[in-house]
Design an enzyme around this catalytic site. Sequence first.
Site, PDB file in Angstrom:
ATOM      1  N   GLU A   1      50.691 -48.608 -24.752  1.00 17.32           N
ATOM      2  CA  GLU A   1      51.981 -49.098 -24.451  1.00 17.32           C
ATOM      3  C   GLU A   1      52.238 -49.019 -23.037  1.00 17.32           C
ATOM      4  OE1 GLU A   1      53.834 -49.103 -29.183  1.00 17.32           O
ATOM      5  OE2 GLU A   1      54.185 -47.518 -27.775  1.00 17.32           O
TER       6      GLU A   1
ATOM      7  N   ASP B   1      51.128 -48.533 -37.522  1.00 14.88           N
ATOM      8  CA  ASP B   1      52.172 -47.890 -36.873  1.00 14.88           C
ATOM      9  C   ASP B   1      53.203 -47.629 -37.873  1.00 14.88           C
ATOM     10  OD1 ASP B   1      53.761 -47.102 -35.104  1.00 14.88           O
ATOM     11  OD2 ASP B   1      54.546 -48.973 -34.159  1.00 14.88           O
TER      12      ASP B   1
ATOM     13  N   GLU C   1      61.965 -45.585 -38.913  1.00 10.53           N
ATOM     14  CA  GLU C   1      61.612 -46.819 -38.081  1.00 10.53           C
ATOM     15  C   GLU C   1      61.430 -47.952 -38.769  1.00 10.53           C
ATOM     16  OE1 GLU C   1      58.843 -48.318 -34.272  1.00 10.53           O
ATOM     17  OE2 GLU C   1      58.733 -46.197 -35.293  1.00 10.53           O
TER      18      GLU C   1
END
Length: 618
Positions: A231, A306, A334
């Site tokens: 990332e 993820d 999340e």
Amino acid sequence: MKRFLLSALPLVISLLSFSALRAEDGSRLWLPSDTSVFKSLTLRLDNSMPADDGYRINGNMVTARTQQGLLYGRYAWLRGEQGESHPYFSLRILNHWDNLDGSIERGYAGPSIFWAEGVEGFPGGTSTITRYAEACASIGINGSVLNNVNASPKMLTRAYLLKVKTIADLLRPWGIKVYLSVNFGSPKALGATKTADPLDRNVQRWWQRKAQEIYKLIPDFGGFLVKANSEGQPGPFDYGRSHADGANMLADALKPFGGIVMWRSFVYGAKHKGEDRVMQAVSEFAGLDGQFRDNVILQSKNGPLDFQPREPYAPIFDQMKKTTQMAELQITQEYLGQGEHLAYLAPMWKEFFSFVAPSKLKGIAGVANVGLDRNWCGHHFAQANWYAFGRLAWNPALSSEEIAKEWLKQTFFYGENSPLSSLHSPLSSLLSMMLRSREACVDYMMPLGLHHIFKFDHHMGPEPDGFKADYPIEWCPVYYHKADKWGIGFNRSTHNTEMPGAENGTGATQQYREPYCKLYDSPSTCPEQYLLWFHHLPWTYRMLSGRTLWEELQFRYNRGVGEIEDFVRIWQEARPYIDAQRWQEVDAKLQTHLRDAREWRDVCLKYFGSFAEDSKSK
């Protein structure tokens, strides 16, 4: 054997602060508001016990080899434990994704308790950090990474290291070591070197000197956590080097002081662009197995993507046979409704341990959900996930039900005025709600193996039609569900489904050990909970229930919403037994939860239905 009374421990003073807090606002967590509950407890050291901070409880006597063991034992006694207990994992660490400006990446409970704009002071005062430390110690957590894995190079400057020393001094009495996330490019970013090449002698010397500086301030410093070449973060690939080159350089700097490097395997897009994202960790690391120093630990997320509501386990745990590993779990929600939805995550983590034996791991790390909100976690029931992580880190054999029951009793029903003795106690109903909540979340979000169809960036809410040309395709929801008039799902098998327009399988199933490799490779044997993760199938595919795939999707989405409707009912019935403030705050969250679940169902069924209905006319 030397006998110690509770009053001999310096920890009692800070415990007294809890008695001054309002019990109804959630700030005391699962801890007692009245420390007099310990006055009848006797603590005793016994050098014949194993030196692992375990404890033995016999009646009101707690025995341990270490003072830390006595501390753990007193909270175990409070839970009602008897007998002997020892920690399964030696590393039981919280990862805080806290930024130096006080914000928290994926934080849903207010600002950081450690950092704020400017290096001086603590946002909630040092007493907040002490209360945090007690809560961690009460469930056996023994380490904290204080800053975000997307680390700022400023973290390693003198001013911030002095603040880390202060935090370490506050956590140390509770048996908690501090660790830091470090930016791999720090020496270059700080202007100390012209490169961050791990094989450059000047770079190596910079890290060696930095390690010396840190350990002079904090002799028991735990080590570094590193996110590299993922990332957009810098890493050894920037210089043509391997993950092993980068990790080993840092490990060599820490080795003289007993420090460790936790090197994350969450990598994609740096070296294997265009490859199925869930395969990239194995592609980058499998060939390096056995090449890492003995103080390097490979830290991998429980799933290969993820932190989705449901993923198959990450196959990197199968592939790395000569490298020490630890699992990374996400406590902060999340992808599970964040601070708005009630989702008890112990069942998810137990599911992971059913595939990856705890004996293969050195420890587990949990991405923390702690912030400055009065109730610490944003949602009162989110406290249960912090609690469950600590309990499973101590003993992964505990059941989700055992842990939830412990937490409920200590949080809502502790003390003389507890309604547990009532004939109409709501404990069993609340327990049922917690145990069903994760599966409900999967149903109303992404059943049958669907994944990553969230709205961009913030990952809150559905966006199955999501596509942005300026984004990498692997960030776009349409990449993951591949819905068309022929069917739905991501083909990760070794073959083509022979459906019109279907892509060849990516072969991700081949990264798994047997029997899972063959099991996942065929739709006829693949567990339905992972079906669309591994296969692209027709809308008319017949499910075990007898329903078609499209009918099954509709059933699951509606079932998920129905579960949240039932949670609202359960909480309404529990009102007489819960203090007013917490009841009202949880009720407000549940009303939001229900609206969100209905939105997920309606948006997804409308979008996928447009393809399913079109398939009837093909």
